[in-house]
Design a protein around this motif. Structure first.
Motif, PDB file in Angstrom:
ATOM      1  N   ALA A 116       4.877   0.047  -2.433  1.00  0.00           N
ATOM      2  CA  ALA A 116       4.100  -0.746  -3.379  1.00  0.00           C
ATOM      3  C   ALA A 116       5.022  -1.570  -4.274  1.00  0.00           C
ATOM      4  O   ALA A 116       4.806  -2.765  -4.501  1.00  0.00           O
ATOM      5  CB  ALA A 116       3.215   0.163  -4.218  1.00  0.00           C
ATOM      6  N   VAL A 117       6.088  -0.936  -4.782  1.00  0.00           N
ATOM      7  CA  VAL A 117       7.050  -1.649  -5.636  1.00  0.00           C
ATOM      8  C   VAL A 117       7.698  -2.794  -4.869  1.00  0.00           C
ATOM      9  O   VAL A 117       7.828  -3.918  -5.374  1.00  0.00           O
ATOM     10  CB  VAL A 117       8.124  -0.669  -6.155  1.00  0.00           C
ATOM     11  CG1 VAL A 117       9.290  -1.431  -6.769  1.00  0.00           C
ATOM     12  CG2 VAL A 117       7.519   0.285  -7.177  1.00  0.00           C
ATOM     13  N   GLU A 118       8.101  -2.526  -3.608  1.00  0.00           N
ATOM     14  CA  GLU A 118       8.760  -3.549  -2.799  1.00  0.00           C
ATOM     15  C   GLU A 118       7.867  -4.771  -2.597  1.00  0.00           C
ATOM     16  O   GLU A 118       8.311  -5.929  -2.779  1.00  0.00           O
ATOM     17  CB  GLU A 118       9.157  -2.943  -1.447  1.00  0.00           C
ATOM     18  CG  GLU A 118       9.862  -3.917  -0.523  1.00  0.00           C
ATOM     19  CD  GLU A 118      10.214  -3.280   0.813  1.00  0.00           C
ATOM     20  OE1 GLU A 118      10.625  -4.031   1.719  1.00  0.00           O
ATOM     21  OE2 GLU A 118      10.056  -2.038   0.947  1.00  0.00           O
ATOM     22  N   ASN A 119       6.591  -4.574  -2.248  1.00  0.00           N
ATOM     23  CA  ASN A 119       5.683  -5.693  -1.989  1.00  0.00           C
ATOM     24  C   ASN A 119       5.284  -6.419  -3.275  1.00  0.00           C
ATOM     25  O   ASN A 119       5.199  -7.651  -3.307  1.00  0.00           O
ATOM     26  CB  ASN A 119       4.434  -5.196  -1.258  1.00  0.00           C
ATOM     27  CG  ASN A 119       4.711  -4.869   0.200  1.00  0.00           C
ATOM     28  OD1 ASN A 119       4.905  -5.761   1.027  1.00  0.00           O
ATOM     29  ND2 ASN A 119       4.741  -3.584   0.527  1.00  0.00           N
ATOM     30  N   GLY A 161       0.771  -4.602  -1.524  1.00  0.00           N
ATOM     31  CA  GLY A 161       1.226  -3.725  -2.589  1.00  0.00           C
ATOM     32  C   GLY A 161       0.117  -2.858  -3.144  1.00  0.00           C
ATOM     33  O   GLY A 161       0.283  -1.651  -3.366  1.00  0.00           O
ATOM     34  N   THR A 162      -1.055  -3.462  -3.399  1.00  0.00           N
ATOM     35  CA  THR A 162      -2.184  -2.680  -3.931  1.00  0.00           C
ATOM     36  C   THR A 162      -2.665  -1.651  -2.908  1.00  0.00           C
ATOM     37  O   THR A 162      -3.075  -0.549  -3.267  1.00  0.00           O
ATOM     38  CB  THR A 162      -3.327  -3.617  -4.322  1.00  0.00           C
ATOM     39  OG1 THR A 162      -3.658  -4.462  -3.200  1.00  0.00           O
ATOM     40  CG2 THR A 162      -2.924  -4.501  -5.502  1.00  0.00           C
ATOM     41  N   ASN A 192      -2.907   2.477  -3.401  1.00  0.00           N
ATOM     42  CA  ASN A 192      -4.055   3.321  -3.072  1.00  0.00           C
ATOM     43  C   ASN A 192      -3.683   4.441  -2.120  1.00  0.00           C
ATOM     44  O   ASN A 192      -4.315   5.497  -2.119  1.00  0.00           O
ATOM     45  CB  ASN A 192      -5.172   2.466  -2.466  1.00  0.00           C
ATOM     46  CG  ASN A 192      -5.727   1.456  -3.468  1.00  0.00           C
ATOM     47  OD1 ASN A 192      -5.704   1.709  -4.682  1.00  0.00           O
ATOM     48  ND2 ASN A 192      -6.220   0.316  -2.983  1.00  0.00           N
ATOM     49  N   GLN A 193      -2.644   4.184  -1.283  1.00  0.00           N
ATOM     50  CA  GLN A 193      -2.189   5.198  -0.325  1.00  0.00           C
ATOM     51  C   GLN A 193      -1.091   6.079  -0.906  1.00  0.00           C
ATOM     52  O   GLN A 193      -0.472   6.870  -0.185  1.00  0.00           O
ATOM     53  CB  GLN A 193      -1.678   4.517   0.950  1.00  0.00           C
ATOM     54  CG  GLN A 193      -2.780   3.791   1.707  1.00  0.00           C
ATOM     55  CD  GLN A 193      -2.219   3.014   2.899  1.00  0.00           C
ATOM     56  OE1 GLN A 193      -1.014   2.915   3.060  1.00  0.00           O
ATOM     57  NE2 GLN A 193      -3.128   2.483   3.727  1.00  0.00           N
ATOM     58  N   GLU A 231      -0.009 -13.780  -2.555  1.00  0.00           N
ATOM     59  CA  GLU A 231      -1.302 -13.118  -2.336  1.00  0.00           C
ATOM     60  C   GLU A 231      -1.193 -12.082  -1.219  1.00  0.00           C
ATOM     61  O   GLU A 231      -1.729 -10.976  -1.319  1.00  0.00           O
ATOM     62  CB  GLU A 231      -2.360 -14.171  -1.997  1.00  0.00           C
ATOM     63  CG  GLU A 231      -3.760 -13.585  -1.838  1.00  0.00           C
ATOM     64  CD  GLU A 231      -4.789 -14.668  -1.534  1.00  0.00           C
ATOM     65  OE1 GLU A 231      -5.945 -14.305  -1.258  1.00  0.00           O
ATOM     66  OE2 GLU A 231      -4.420 -15.860  -1.565  1.00  0.00           O
ATOM     67  N   LYS A 232      -0.435 -12.454  -0.144  1.00  0.00           N
ATOM     68  CA  LYS A 232      -0.278 -11.519   0.978  1.00  0.00           C
ATOM     69  C   LYS A 232       0.467 -10.257   0.524  1.00  0.00           C
ATOM     70  O   LYS A 232       0.054  -9.125   0.792  1.00  0.00           O
ATOM     71  CB  LYS A 232       0.506 -12.205   2.100  1.00  0.00           C
ATOM     72  CG  LYS A 232       0.912 -11.309   3.255  1.00  0.00           C
ATOM     73  CD  LYS A 232       1.664 -12.103   4.291  1.00  0.00           C
ATOM     74  CE  LYS A 232       2.208 -11.221   5.382  1.00  0.00           C
ATOM     75  NZ  LYS A 232       3.212 -10.275   4.890  1.00  0.00           N
ATOM     76  N   TYR A 233       1.584 -10.459  -0.205  1.00  0.00           N
ATOM     77  CA  TYR A 233       2.356  -9.305  -0.658  1.00  0.00           C
ATOM     78  C   TYR A 233       1.579  -8.493  -1.703  1.00  0.00           C
ATOM     79  O   TYR A 233       1.715  -7.261  -1.787  1.00  0.00           O
ATOM     80  CB  TYR A 233       3.697  -9.756  -1.230  1.00  0.00           C
ATOM     81  CG  TYR A 233       4.715 -10.109  -0.176  1.00  0.00           C
ATOM     82  CD1 TYR A 233       5.111  -9.170   0.776  1.00  0.00           C
ATOM     83  CD2 TYR A 233       5.304 -11.373  -0.128  1.00  0.00           C
ATOM     84  CE1 TYR A 233       6.048  -9.486   1.744  1.00  0.00           C
ATOM     85  CE2 TYR A 233       6.228 -11.706   0.828  1.00  0.00           C
ATOM     86  CZ  TYR A 233       6.605 -10.767   1.779  1.00  0.00           C
ATOM     87  OH  TYR A 233       7.522 -11.074   2.738  1.00  0.00           O
TER      88      TYR A 233
END
Length: 468
Positions: free
Chosen positions: A406-409, A394-395, A399-400, A388-390
């Motif tokens: 994002a891919v890493e998380n 990532g989301t 958005n940024q 949930e944290k990652y």
């Protein structure tokens, strides 16, 4: 001077002020040892090396721990060409005093110069061969081999004395004298050298004394008639004959023929034999060098083979301990994760990092059931919250417009929780926006296969149909 009983510094008293033991005899022995050392040092300074050896040995008889005497004895042996004896003395000195001992420098100077050490070893082997030739009576071969020994170790006193003795045996007194004079330059008062030199000079004097005395030339007045003619003095030889032209030419021709015959039968064969001997010596030298290099190459090849076999055995032993996929490393990471969970279950991020280090191939293949159960329990305990944290990070990165982050998380979020269709769909979207089409297609296919009927599966299916 230190007390032999307690190590205290001794005073001028006849007893030790530290332990009270009587040291009068001990002092006398130490003084005698130092006296012999000083005598040996003086003899070494004037190149009386054999006398220095006798004095230094006496010094060591009274005090075997006399480091300076032992080091000097090694230097004297080295100067006389006896490298083995020199190294023996320096090694003994090193054992008596391991630190701050100049014998270290002497030993390193010999051992670090590989070419010099090989030359010394080769000279020793050839000298042993010379002794074999002498025992067999092959004196000519002994002389040839001994010259090679002296070219490798010019200061080898015993070798030069033996060469002089061989020259004396063949009555080549002048050559023997030259070798003995070289021996005197190495060791000025060696008794063996002096005895050989005395015998050589004696034989040379006998040969000179036995030479036939030259006849005294008669005065010209007895062989000729002398008379005065005006202002000139005429000398007419007795029984003089007029020269005959024909006999003179004949004598010249005879002399020329004799000279050519001497050159053909005496000088030319000797020159040919000398050249042949020179070639044979060069051939033997090349053969000896080739044998030494061949032996070295063979030894190195054997060492390489032995090291290769040893390396292979060690690899097999490591594989027997760890397995082909690194069982120990995988188990170690899982054990650390379990310990971290037991000590502080709230530190989910640290536990997750340790679980991420577990080898997936080992987990799916060779791992035991207990191992898999422990891994699954830990993942069930901390996986969802970490995922949930990652997922949130990532989301936020999507958005940024930071698609790499994002891919890493999102990859980490999917690793820790493979039950969320939304996580997998967002990961496919991140792959697509990061322009990694291949991974994006693979992720969309997984969404369709793993989560059929969901909104993410419907969108993924539409995208796949568009791509086809």
């Amino acid at each position: 001077m230190k007390c032999f009983n307690c190590g205290c510094s001794l005073s001028e008293k006849s007893f030790c002020t530290g332990c009270g033991i009587d040291v009068s005899l001990y002092k006398k022995i130490m003084h005698i040892s130092n006296r012999y050392y000083n005598d040996g040092l003086d003899k070494a300074n004037v190149r009386d090396l054999s006398g220095a050896v006798v004095s230094l040995r006496q010094s060591l008889k009274f005090n075997k721990n006399h480091i300076e005497a032992r080091n000097l004895l090694g230097l004297v042996y080295f100067e006389m060409g006896d490298v083995v004896a020199a190294l023996s003395e320096w090694v003994i000195s090193k054992n008596f005093r391991p630190n701050k001992n100049i014998a270290d420098d002497y030993i390193n100077a010999v051992q670090e110069n590989a070419a010099r050490l090989e030359s010394i070893n080769q000279a020793a082997r050839k000298y042993n061969k010379v002794l074999e030739y002498c025992n067999q009576g092959s004196l000519d071969l002994a002389v040839i081999q001994l010259k090679k020994v002296l070219s490798l170790n010019p200061n080898m006193l015993r070798g030069r004395q033996l060469l002089a003795l061989l020259y004396m045996q063949s009555e080549e007194w002048e050559k023997a004298k030259r070798e003995l004079l070289k021996c005197q330059k190495i060791d000025a008062n060696n008794t063996t050298t002096l005895r050989y030199l005395k015998e050589t000079k004696k034989m040379q004097e006998e040969e000179t004394g036995n030479a036939p005395a030259q006849k005294k030339k008669k005065p010209e007045s007895e062989n000729a008639i002398v008379y005065q003619s005006g202002n000139e003095t005429i000398i007419q030889p007795l029984n003089a004959k007029e020269p005959v032209v024909g006999s003179t030419v004949l004598n010249l021709l005879i002399g020329l023929v004799i000279g050519l015959a001497v050159c053909w039968f005496l000088i030319l064969p000797a020159r040919i034999q000398a050249v042949r001997m020179s070639y044979q010596e060069e051939l033997k030298s090349v053969g000896d060098t080739s044998d030494a290099k061949t032996a070295t190459i063979t030894d190195l090849e054997q060492r390489v083979d032995a090291l290769t076999d040893e390396n292979k055995g060690l690899k097999e032993q490591i594989n027997s301990f760890t397995g082909s996929n690194g069982a120990i490393e995988a188990s170690d990471s899982l054990m650390k994760a379990a310990m971290s969970f037991m000590e502080d279950s709230s530190d989910e991020e640290a536990i997750g990092e340790l679980l991420a280090q577990v080898d997936a191939e080992y987990l799916e293949g060779e791992a035991s059931e207990a191992y898999k159960q422990l891994y699954n329990k830990l993942m069930e305990a901390v996986g969802p919250s970490i995922a949930e944290k990652y997922y949130s990070e990532g989301t936020l990165a999507v958005n940024q417009n930071d698609y790499t982050k994002a891919v890493e998380n999102l990859e980490k979020a999917w690793y820790f929780d493979k039950t969320s269709s939304q996580t997998l769909y967002q990961l496919a979207q991140a792959y697509r926006m990061a322009e990694d089409t291949e991974k994006a297609l693979e992720a969309y296919k997984q969404v369709v296969e793993l989560f059929p009927g969901t909104e993410g599966a419907r969108k993924a299916k539409d995208y796949l149909e568009e791509q086809q």
